[in-house]
Write a protein that holds these residues in place. Structure first.
Motif, PDB file in Angstrom:
ATOM      1  N   PHE A   1       0.844  -1.186   0.000  1.00 15.63           N
ATOM      2  CA  PHE A   1       0.000   0.000   0.000  1.00 15.63           C
ATOM      3  C   PHE A   1       0.886   1.245   0.000  1.00 15.63           C
ATOM      4  O   PHE A   1       1.571   1.519   0.989  1.00 15.63           O
ATOM      5  CB  PHE A   1      -0.892   0.042   1.251  1.00 15.63           C
ATOM      6  CG  PHE A   1      -1.958  -1.011   1.294  1.00 15.63           C
ATOM      7  CD1 PHE A   1      -3.197  -0.786   0.712  1.00 15.63           C
ATOM      8  CD2 PHE A   1      -1.740  -2.219   1.936  1.00 15.63           C
ATOM      9  CE1 PHE A   1      -4.195  -1.751   0.771  1.00 15.63           C
ATOM     10  CE2 PHE A   1      -2.720  -3.183   2.005  1.00 15.63           C
ATOM     11  CZ  PHE A   1      -3.960  -2.951   1.411  1.00 15.63           C
ATOM     12  N   SER A   2       0.853   2.026  -1.073  1.00  9.40           N
ATOM     13  CA  SER A   2       1.620   3.269  -1.076  1.00  9.40           C
ATOM     14  C   SER A   2       0.880   4.382  -0.352  1.00  9.40           C
ATOM     15  O   SER A   2       1.475   5.388   0.033  1.00  9.40           O
ATOM     16  CB  SER A   2       1.919   3.708  -2.519  1.00  9.40           C
ATOM     17  OG  SER A   2       0.717   3.997  -3.214  1.00  9.40           O
ATOM     18  N   ALA A   3      -0.424   4.207  -0.145  1.00  6.19           N
ATOM     19  CA  ALA A   3      -1.222   5.234   0.525  1.00  6.19           C
ATOM     20  C   ALA A   3      -1.687   4.801   1.907  1.00  6.19           C
ATOM     21  O   ALA A   3      -2.523   5.448   2.502  1.00  6.19           O
ATOM     22  CB  ALA A   3      -2.436   5.597  -0.328  1.00  6.19           C
ATOM     23  N   GLY A   4      -1.121   3.706   2.414  1.00  7.57           N
ATOM     24  CA  GLY A   4      -1.467   3.260   3.749  1.00  7.57           C
ATOM     25  C   GLY A   4      -0.208   3.118   4.593  1.00  7.57           C
ATOM     26  O   GLY A   4       0.914   3.154   4.085  1.00  7.57           O
ATOM     27  N   ASN A   5      -0.394   2.983   5.874  1.00  6.79           N
ATOM     28  CA  ASN A   5       0.716   2.759   6.793  1.00  6.79           C
ATOM     29  C   ASN A   5       0.635   1.332   7.306  1.00  6.79           C
ATOM     30  O   ASN A   5      -0.377   0.943   7.903  1.00  6.79           O
ATOM     31  CB  ASN A   5       0.646   3.740   7.964  1.00  6.79           C
ATOM     32  CG  ASN A   5       0.703   5.181   7.504  1.00  6.79           C
ATOM     33  OD1 ASN A   5       1.543   5.541   6.689  1.00  6.79           O
ATOM     34  ND2 ASN A   5      -0.196   6.018   8.021  1.00  6.79           N
ATOM     35  N   VAL A   6       1.675   0.540   7.051  1.00 10.99           N
ATOM     36  CA  VAL A   6       1.696  -0.863   7.454  1.00 10.99           C
ATOM     37  C   VAL A   6       2.799  -1.063   8.488  1.00 10.99           C
ATOM     38  O   VAL A   6       3.944  -0.656   8.283  1.00 10.99           O
ATOM     39  CB  VAL A   6       1.934  -1.790   6.252  1.00 10.99           C
ATOM     40  CG1 VAL A   6       1.966  -3.251   6.711  1.00 10.99           C
ATOM     41  CG2 VAL A   6       0.860  -1.589   5.192  1.00 10.99           C
ATOM     42  N   GLN A   7       2.425  -1.667   9.612  1.00  9.69           N
ATOM     43  CA  GLN A   7       3.398  -2.026  10.635  1.00  9.69           C
ATOM     44  C   GLN A   7       3.364  -3.534  10.840  1.00  9.69           C
ATOM     45  O   GLN A   7       2.277  -4.125  10.928  1.00  9.69           O
ATOM     46  CB  GLN A   7       3.094  -1.300  11.940  1.00  9.69           C
ATOM     47  CG  GLN A   7       3.165   0.216  11.826  1.00  9.69           C
ATOM     48  CD  GLN A   7       2.951   0.899  13.145  1.00  9.69           C
ATOM     49  OE1 GLN A   7       3.711   0.707  14.104  1.00  9.69           O
ATOM     50  NE2 GLN A   7       1.902   1.718  13.224  1.00  9.69           N
ATOM     51  N   ALA A   8       4.538  -4.140  10.880  1.00 13.94           N
ATOM     52  CA  ALA A   8       4.639  -5.589  10.974  1.00 13.94           C
ATOM     53  C   ALA A   8       5.583  -5.970  12.101  1.00 13.94           C
ATOM     54  O   ALA A   8       6.637  -5.355  12.286  1.00 13.94           O
ATOM     55  CB  ALA A   8       5.149  -6.164   9.654  1.00 13.94           C
ATOM     56  N   ARG A   9       5.191  -7.000  12.855  1.00 13.43           N
ATOM     57  CA  ARG A   9       6.028  -7.491  13.943  1.00 13.43           C
ATOM     58  C   ARG A   9       5.773  -8.984  14.157  1.00 13.43           C
ATOM     59  O   ARG A   9       4.866  -9.570  13.544  1.00 13.43           O
ATOM     60  CB  ARG A   9       5.756  -6.725  15.244  1.00 13.43           C
ATOM     61  CG  ARG A   9       6.429  -5.365  15.300  1.00 13.43           C
ATOM     62  CD  ARG A   9       6.006  -4.541  16.498  1.00 13.43           C
ATOM     63  NE  ARG A   9       6.272  -5.149  17.771  1.00 13.43           N
ATOM     64  CZ  ARG A   9       7.415  -5.037  18.469  1.00 13.43           C
ATOM     65  NH1 ARG A   9       8.420  -4.359  17.953  1.00 13.43           N
ATOM     66  NH2 ARG A   9       7.546  -5.588  19.670  1.00 13.43           N
ATOM     67  N   TYR A  10       6.575  -9.551  15.023  1.00 14.39           N
ATOM     68  CA  TYR A  10       6.484 -10.964  15.385  1.00 14.39           C
ATOM     69  C   TYR A  10       6.226 -11.063  16.884  1.00 14.39           C
ATOM     70  O   TYR A  10       6.803 -10.313  17.684  1.00 14.39           O
ATOM     71  CB  TYR A  10       7.791 -11.670  15.018  1.00 14.39           C
ATOM     72  CG  TYR A  10       7.946 -13.063  15.578  1.00 14.39           C
ATOM     73  CD1 TYR A  10       7.384 -14.162  14.933  1.00 14.39           C
ATOM     74  CD2 TYR A  10       8.654 -13.278  16.757  1.00 14.39           C
ATOM     75  CE1 TYR A  10       7.531 -15.440  15.451  1.00 14.39           C
ATOM     76  CE2 TYR A  10       8.809 -14.553  17.280  1.00 14.39           C
ATOM     77  CZ  TYR A  10       8.247 -15.629  16.622  1.00 14.39           C
ATOM     78  OH  TYR A  10       8.394 -16.895  17.135  1.00 14.39           O
ATOM     79  N   ALA A  11       5.343 -11.996  17.277  1.00 10.53           N
ATOM     80  CA  ALA A  11       5.047 -12.195  18.697  1.00 10.53           C
ATOM     81  C   ALA A  11       4.873 -13.690  18.959  1.00 10.53           C
ATOM     82  O   ALA A  11       4.717 -14.488  18.028  1.00 10.53           O
ATOM     83  CB  ALA A  11       3.783 -11.439  19.092  1.00 10.53           C
ATOM     84  N   GLU A  12       4.892 -14.063  20.219  1.00  7.68           N
ATOM     85  CA  GLU A  12       4.654 -15.448  20.615  1.00  7.68           C
ATOM     86  C   GLU A  12       3.710 -15.500  21.809  1.00  7.68           C
ATOM     87  O   GLU A  12       3.851 -14.712  22.747  1.00  7.68           O
ATOM     88  CB  GLU A  12       5.964 -16.146  21.019  1.00  7.68           C
ATOM     89  CG  GLU A  12       6.921 -16.425  19.888  1.00  7.68           C
ATOM     90  CD  GLU A  12       8.135 -17.232  20.339  1.00  7.68           C
ATOM     91  OE1 GLU A  12       8.257 -17.489  21.577  1.00  7.68           O
ATOM     92  OE2 GLU A  12       8.956 -17.590  19.481  1.00  7.68           O
ATOM     93  N   ILE A  13       2.753 -16.439  21.754  1.00  6.54           N
ATOM     94  CA  ILE A  13       2.033 -16.824  22.964  1.00  6.54           C
ATOM     95  C   ILE A  13       2.856 -17.951  23.582  1.00  6.54           C
ATOM     96  O   ILE A  13       2.953 -19.041  23.010  1.00  6.54           O
ATOM     97  CB  ILE A  13       0.612 -17.304  22.669  1.00  6.54           C
ATOM     98  CG1 ILE A  13      -0.195 -16.239  21.933  1.00  6.54           C
ATOM     99  CG2 ILE A  13      -0.086 -17.690  23.969  1.00  6.54           C
ATOM    100  CD1 ILE A  13      -1.593 -16.679  21.563  1.00  6.54           C
ATOM    101  N   PRO A  14       3.496 -17.716  24.715  1.00  5.48           N
ATOM    102  CA  PRO A  14       4.407 -18.735  25.252  1.00  5.48           C
ATOM    103  C   PRO A  14       3.659 -19.906  25.881  1.00  5.48           C
ATOM    104  O   PRO A  14       2.474 -19.806  26.226  1.00  5.48           O
ATOM    105  CB  PRO A  14       5.193 -17.955  26.315  1.00  5.48           C
ATOM    106  CG  PRO A  14       4.272 -16.865  26.746  1.00  5.48           C
ATOM    107  CD  PRO A  14       3.477 -16.491  25.531  1.00  5.48           C
ATOM    108  N   GLY A  15       4.357 -21.026  26.009  1.00  2.00           N
ATOM    109  CA  GLY A  15       3.791 -22.152  26.726  1.00  2.00           C
ATOM    110  C   GLY A  15       3.418 -21.741  28.136  1.00  2.00           C
ATOM    111  O   GLY A  15       4.148 -21.011  28.806  1.00  2.00           O
ATOM    112  N   GLY A  16       2.240 -22.179  28.598  1.00  5.07           N
ATOM    113  CA  GLY A  16       1.749 -21.808  29.907  1.00  5.07           C
ATOM    114  C   GLY A  16       0.885 -20.569  29.912  1.00  5.07           C
ATOM    115  O   GLY A  16       0.329 -20.208  30.955  1.00  5.07           O
ATOM    116  N   ALA A  17       0.757 -19.903  28.756  1.00  4.46           N
ATOM    117  CA  ALA A  17      -0.047 -18.677  28.660  1.00  4.46           C
ATOM    118  C   ALA A  17      -1.138 -18.851  27.612  1.00  4.46           C
ATOM    119  O   ALA A  17      -1.013 -19.654  26.683  1.00  4.46           O
ATOM    120  CB  ALA A  17       0.825 -17.479  28.307  1.00  4.46           C
ATOM    121  N   SER A  18      -2.208 -18.072  27.769  1.00  3.47           N
ATOM    122  CA  SER A  18      -3.306 -18.122  26.804  1.00  3.47           C
ATOM    123  C   SER A  18      -3.397 -16.859  25.956  1.00  3.47           C
ATOM    124  O   SER A  18      -4.267 -16.775  25.084  1.00  3.47           O
ATOM    125  CB  SER A  18      -4.637 -18.352  27.522  1.00  3.47           C
ATOM    126  OG  SER A  18      -4.897 -17.290  28.430  1.00  3.47           O
TER     127      SER A  18
END
Length: 306
Positions: free
Chosen positions: A137-154
């Motif tokens: 998208f040249s007319a939008g703002n895109v933010q990208a990241r990586y995350a984890e739900i760790p073992g033992g968490a919901s």
């Protein structure tokens, strides 16, 4: 900044009884370099081979493929073509369509450089087919990241580095799962939402294993309006209706994800996947094949394009 303009070629539809390779035909051709498809499926069985993919394979053709199961799925699709301000690339990583454990068919997709797309899973043991699209998208703002739900968490909450206008922003994400979850939907299925201008939150019902998440927040700058919410579906029902503010359904799409399942059970795919459609200009209908005493929560966005 350039303007991204939907050129009026916005199409949507529903296919019922999808059990093998099926095509949906568009009434008007699209420019494949400026158009993308979004699909969601209600699966009719817990046979893992009924999982469904879709892709724009020609200017007037969407190809929908299952892994060979005999059950009949329901698929909702949207095709959005822009006149300018968007560039789209697409492709496939194709091999066997056999699925034996849920986690082995789940991938995250991450842009690691401006020319490389990484498709990554935790659980191996089978080969699979992955369809992908990269939408710029040249007319939008895109933010990208990586995350984890760790073992033992919901759940996990991650930071949106630059604050967004939540009335103009929506979330896409992919998640992969571990073999240690043994196909239990309680641990596998992940939903996600934009919780406020600076955070996103991902949730599942269980806590076993690590769920990896690659996420993208898209903030539109062209007059697009976004509504979002969470709809809880009780264990005894198959259909839930959600009220929304009035939209033009001819230029609006639903983006949805859900958690599901009961602890220890690995056969709730047919009660843990939903179709979503506009039943009117002020209502969304979420529907699943069976209930199986299985409560679910659906995080959703309604994206009203201009």
């Amino acid at each position: 900044m350039d303007s991204a303009i939907v050129n009026g070629n916005f199409k949507s539809g529903t296919l019922i009884n999808v059990s093998t390779t099926t095509t949906a035909t568009l009434s008007r051709a699209v420019d494949l370099t400026k158009a993308f498809v979004y699909c969601g499926a209600k699966l009719a069985s817990s046979d893992l081979s009924v999982f469904t993919t879709c892709q724009l394979t020609g200017p007037t053709t969407i190809s929908i493929v299952t892994g060979g199961g005999t059950s009949t799925n329901t698929l909702n699709w949207y095709v959005i073509e822009y006149a300018n301000g968007v560039r789209v690339q697409r492709g496939s990583r194709t091999s066997s369509t056999l699925q034996t454990i849920d986690g082995q068919r789940t991938l995250i997709t991450r842009l690691t450089t401006s020319t490389n797309l990484l498709l990554q899973r935790q659980a191996t043991g089978i080969s699979l087919t992955a369809e992908w699209q990269v939408v710029e998208f040249s007319a939008g703002n895109v933010q990208a990241r990586y995350a984890e739900i760790p073992g033992g968490a919901s759940s996990v909450t991650d930071t949106i580095l630059s604050s967004v206008d939540t009335s103009k922003s929506f979330l896409f994400f992919s998640s992969n799962r571990a073999n240690s979850q043994n196909g239990v939907e309680f641990d596998l299925y992940t939903r996600g939402t934009i919780t406020n201008p600076t955070t996103v939150t991902f949730r599942r019902k269980g806590t076993t294993g690590v769920n990896q998440v690659a996420w993208y927040v898209i903030e539109m700058t062209d007059g697009t309006n976004v509504q979002r919410g969470t709809t809880n579906v009780g264990g005894a029902i198959t259909t839930e209706v959600q009220s929304i503010t009035n939209v033009n359904v001819g230029k609006s799409m639903i983006v949805w994800t859900n958690d599901t399942g009961l602890s220890g059970i690995s056969s709730h795919q047919d009660s843990g996947t939903f179709s979503a459609r506009f039943s009117s200009c002020t209502q969304i209908e979420f529907e699943r094949q069976n209930s199986e005493s299985n409560p679910s929560s659906v995080d959703w966005f309604v994206v009203a394009f201009q």
